[in-house]
Design an enzyme around this catalytic site. Structure first.
Site, PDB file in Angstrom:
ATOM      1  N   LYS A 180    -107.435  16.775  31.175  1.00  0.00           N
ATOM      2  CA  LYS A 180    -107.679  17.030  32.602  1.00  0.00           C
ATOM      3  C   LYS A 180    -108.981  16.357  33.027  1.00  0.00           C
ATOM      4  O   LYS A 180    -110.018  16.532  32.380  1.00  0.00           O
ATOM      5  CB  LYS A 180    -107.787  18.540  32.848  1.00  0.00           C
TER       6      LYS A 180
HETATM    7  O1  G3P Z   1    -105.696  26.231  37.054  1.00  0.00           O
HETATM    8  C1  G3P Z   1    -106.749  26.435  37.951  1.00  0.00           C
HETATM    9  C2  G3P Z   1    -107.092  27.858  37.978  1.00  0.00           C
HETATM   10  O2  G3P Z   1    -107.582  28.247  36.715  1.00  0.00           O
HETATM   11  C3  G3P Z   1    -107.955  28.314  39.047  1.00  0.00           C
HETATM   12  O3  G3P Z   1    -107.474  29.553  39.364  1.00  0.00           O
HETATM   13  O4  G3P Z   1    -107.522  31.775  40.325  1.00  0.00           O
HETATM   14  O5  G3P Z   1    -109.635  30.737  39.410  1.00  0.00           O
HETATM   15  O6  G3P Z   1    -108.611  29.914  41.520  1.00  0.00           O
HETATM   16  P1  G3P Z   1    -108.363  30.547  40.203  1.00  0.00           P
END
Ligand code: G3P
Length: 216
Positions: A85
């Protein structure tokens, strides 16, 4: 639509994998930090707990293309199942171009606009990851971003796969599936919410109770 698990927690990975729910595991530096283990150990554990069909995503930390390329090559060397990534920054695109040309699968992540997604595809990325929930958090519509990218990729015949990330609840999953998003990655909690239904629980309990009436 494929489901990926957005977690490095080995219990979550094992549970989701054994349910047949997932074909990939995505991590980022924040997700890795929650496990209080070395990065290499976490990746090795995930790979050992899953089968050869599972892709495991790991993110570079360098901010310059040269550093990202070096890190990306080292991460990819661990397993052919690893996807590297890189962030949707100019340096990330430079790294994506080089790593992709070497046959390494690359995901351009933290994508917040359709233009970033177009550039990611042009740089040769196998995946692009728009962040749905985090756009919702700031009063924008994260699902609309994925729909825009879907429309553009379809209109242009772009094969880069869309991984909707920052997926927070089952309604996100349903809407993403309806619009033809390739993959949604989510915490194990959302996978549990997808299966949970009180009517199913009631029906199973009712069948067991009625079975007691059957002469044995
Ligand atoms: O894959 C991206 C993710 O980990 C972010 O998720 O819920 O932290 O916005 P969040």
């Amino acid at each position: 639509m494929k489901i990926f698990l957005d977690s490095a927690n080995i219990n979550d990975v094992t549970n989701a994998y054994n349910m047949g729910a997932i074909t990939g595991v995505t991590t980022n530096p924040t997700i890795i930090s929650r496990e209080n283990k070395k990065f290499d150990d976490v990746l090795a554990e995930i790979l050992a707990a899953t089968g050869p069909e599972i892709l495991v995503f790991a993110e570079v930390l360098a901010l310059d293309a040269e550093g990202m390329i070096k890190e990306g090559r080292a991460i990819a060397a661990k397993s052919s199942n690893i996807v590297v990534k890189v962030p949707a920054l100019a340096e990330g695109l430079k790294a994506a171009k080089v790593l992709s040309s070497e046959g390494i699968k690359v995901c351009v992540t933290v994508c917040y606009s359709p233009t970033q997604a177009i550039l990611a595809a042009n740089a040769g990325a196998t995946f692009v990851a728009p962040f749905v929930g985090r756009l919702d958090d700031i009063g924008e519509n994260g699902l609309n971003l994925v729909q825009d990218i879907r429309d553009i990729f379809d209109a242009q015949g772009i094969e880069t796969q869309i991984i909707a990330a920052s997926v927070r609840h089952p309604i996100h999953v349903i809407e993403l599936a309806k619009m033809g998003c390739d993959i949604a990655t989510m915490p194990f909690k959302v996978i549990q919410q997808m299966i949970a239904n009180p009517n199913t629980d009631r029906a199973v309990a009712g069948f067991l109770k009625d079975w007691e009436k059957v002469p044995k």
